[in-house]
Structures are given as structure tokens and as C-alpha cells.
Write an enzyme that holds these catalytic residues in place. Structure first.
Site, PDB file in Angstrom:
ATOM      1  CE  LYS A 166      13.895  -4.891   7.485  1.00  0.00           C
ATOM      2  NZ  LYS A 166      12.853  -5.496   6.621  1.00  0.00           N
TER       3      LYS A 166
ATOM      4  CE1 TYR B 107      13.532  -2.028   9.866  1.00  0.00           C
ATOM      5  CE2 TYR B 107      15.771  -1.212   9.519  1.00  0.00           C
ATOM      6  CZ  TYR B 107      14.548  -1.611   9.012  1.00  0.00           C
ATOM      7  OH  TYR B 107      14.337  -1.608   7.656  1.00  0.00           O
TER       8      TYR B 107
ATOM      9  CB  SER C 220      -0.934  -0.002   1.219  1.00  0.00           C
ATOM     10  OG  SER C 220      -0.165   0.020   2.416  1.00  0.00           O
TER      11      SER C 220
ATOM     12  CB  SER D 275      17.475  -7.624   3.942  1.00  0.00           C
ATOM     13  OG  SER D 275      18.387  -7.424   4.980  1.00  0.00           O
TER      14      SER D 275
END
Ligand code: NDP
Length: 271
Positions: A150, A146, A15, A132
């Protein structure tokens, strides 16, 4: 839009930002594209069928995949792109908050992958592209959680690729650097802030905002995804854009102590 000749693609987080650009690029390249997000926008993406899905919800993911297979009969390409960031000292997030982040960025990827794999195995073919980040390769202060998500995606994807290759399925990574999307607006704030980190958090926030302003357009990442999706003999990782290419190169070839020094300087931290 060109005719559909490349197969059926499913893009999570379609989106907005990178997912939106990717879904559009795939449709232009001849894929039949299904896009998913929690709030699929109705302002029609050309050539993309948007469906609702929350990647943190098993039932929602099952419904999504059943709907795509019900309509298109197969899934040739899965782009696991949905994800969010969190800016704060590692100690400033409760374990519950860290778990919520992992639930989107890591377990969300595993959920959708597990739902799609039986279909790809039945087909004897498929490609999975996991979004990633350069923070899957390097550390980043005040982005520890975060970066952990990843880094997890990197290890998961490369391992899974070895498990699936004999079945005609490949799993590859795309690694963007700063990209101009809603990522920064959607950053989660830590839920147990500590005064000691206020200055560092604020300074990193400025570093990030400045870098985002001059970051790549999401279409650059979409191009890398298209390469990763269509390469006959894919590489494990596709850095997206100039900065990501440089970071990836430096990480591999610059000695650790020099890399450490440069990273602190880039992030405005004392030597
Ligand atoms: P955006 O915030 O613009 O887009 C995030 C997308 O993920 C939206 O479509 C959002 O839709 C969707 N999403 C978020 N949570 C969920 C959920 N629980 N279930 C389903 N969909 C969800 O950010 P970007 O386009 O920048 O981010 C896309 C990916 O790129 C992420 O994985 C991010 O980590 C990665 N990335 C981004 C970089 C950047 O600088 N922008 C750099 C490196 C990597 P909705 O809210 O409707 O659910």
C-alpha cells in the site's frame, strides 16, 4: 437506477466488500459500471455488468479492457480496488509469496492502469482511483508486506498523477481503515512460519478481528470513492471514514516518537 450521464466506470474486485459497494454506488450515481473479479458472481449487482478478470494475468486484463471498450466505447473512471491482505511476520513469507502479494496489490494496479491509459489519453480525460489503506500511510506490525504494497501504491499514484495531469487525467487515492468485508477471511497465511512470531502473530490477529468487527461498512468507503471520482479539483488522497481521517491527521501532525509509542500501544506491543 438513475440514467447514465457520468460516463463509463470499471471497478476491479467488484464481487465483494468495498468493490461491490463501490460498483453499486457508482451505478446509482449515474455511471455505466463494469465490475471485474476472478469469480464474478452471478447474483446480479443492480446496474453492474460483471466480467471475469485476474489482475495478475496480462492477457486477462487486456481481454477485460477490450471487452469494456467494445461494449461501451470508452473508460472514464477506473477504480483499482482488487487486493488481498497477509498477516504474519515479514520474515515468515518467502520472497515468492511476497511477489504474489505484490502481483495483486501493486502490479495488478499497474497492469490495469497501463491497459486503460491509452484509452483515457485518446479521450483526453479520465480519472483513476487507487484503493490504498491507512497502511499506505503508517506501519503495522505483522502486516509489513501488506503495508509495503500500500505504501508502493501511494508513491506510484501520486507520481503518476503528476505525469498525467496535463493530459486531462487525474490519479487519486482512497484510504480506508478497518472495513467490514471478506478481507479478513481472505487473508493469506505466511508460508514459512517461525515459532518466535507465534504469540505476536496471534495477538495481532485478535487486535485485527476486534477492529474489523466495529469497522466501517463498505458503503462508507464507496462514498469516499464517489467523492474522489467526481471532485472537479481532486485532492491526492481521500481517507474513508472517521478512523482513517484521524490516522491521516495524526500521521501528519504528531511527532514521530509520540506516534511510535501510540502505535505500539494500539497493537498491544511492549513500550
Ligand atoms: P474482499 O476480500 O471483500 O474483496 C476483494 C476483492 O478483490 C474481491 O472482489 C476479489 O474477487 C478481488 N480479487 C482478489 N484477487 C484478485 C485478482 N487476482 N484479480 C482480480 N480480482 C481479485 O476485500 P475488501 O473489499 O476489503 O478489499 C478491497 C480493497 O480494499 C483491497 O485493495 C484492500 O487492500 C483494501 N482495503 C481493505 C480494508 C479492510 O479493512 N477491509 C482496509 C483498507 C484497504 P475474486 O476473489 O472473485 O477475484
Amino acid at each position: 437506477m438513475s440514467t447514465i450521464h457520468r460516463g463509463v466506470a470499471l471497478v476491479t474486485g467488484a464481487s465483494s466488500g468495498i468493490g461491490r459497494a463501490t460498483a453499486t454506488a457508482l451505478a446509482k450515481a449515474g455511471y455505466r459500471v463494469f465490475g471485474a473479479s476472478r469469480r464474478p458472481s452471478l447474483d446480479g449487482l443492480a446496474g453492474v455488468t460483471m466480467l471475469p478478470c485476474d489482475v495478475t494475468d496480462d492477457a486477462s486484463v487486456s481481454r477485460l479492457v477490450a471487452e469494456v471498450v467494445g461494449e461501451a466505447g470508452r473508460v472514464d473512471l477506473l477504480i483499482n480496488n482488487a487486493g488481498i491482505g497477509l498477516l504474519g511476520g515479514a520474515e515468515e513469507s518467502s520472497i515468492a509469496q511476497a511477489q504474489r502479494l505484490f502481483d495483486i496489490n501493486v502490479f495488478g494496479v499497474m497492469r490495469v492502469t497501463n491497459a486503460v491509459l491509452p484509452i483515457m489519453r485518446r479521450q483526453g480525460s479520465g480519472r483513476i482511483v487507487n484503493m490504498s489503506s491507512v497502511l499506505g500511510l503508517i506501519p503495522a506490525p505483522f502486516n509489513a508486506l501488506y503495508a509495503a504494497t500500500k505504501h508502493a501504491i501511494e508513491g506510484y499514484s501520486e507520481s503518476l498523477d503528476h505525469e498525467l495531469r496535463a493530459q486531462g487525467i487525474r490519479v487519486v487515492l482512497v484510504e480506508p481503515a478497518y472495513t467490514r468485508t471478506s478481507f479478513e477471511d481472505n487473508l493469506v497465511k505466511p508460508d514459512q512460519t517461525l515459532d518466535i512470531y507465534d504469540a505476536g502473530r496471534a495477538s495481532l490477529s485478535v487486535v485485527m478481528r476486534k477492529a474489523m468487527e466495529t469497522g466501517d461498512m463498505p458503503e462508507i468507503v464507496a462514498e469516499a470513492v464517489l467523492k474522489a471520482a467526481t471532485a472537479v479539483r481532486p485532492r491526492h488522497r481521500y481517507p474513508a471514514g472517521k478512523m482513517a481521517g484521524q490516522v491521516s491527521f495524526l500521521r501528519r501532525f504528531v511527532p514521530e516518537s509520540a506516534f511510535d509509542k501510540s502505535l505500539r500501544k494500539q497493537n498491544g506491543l511492549p513500550a
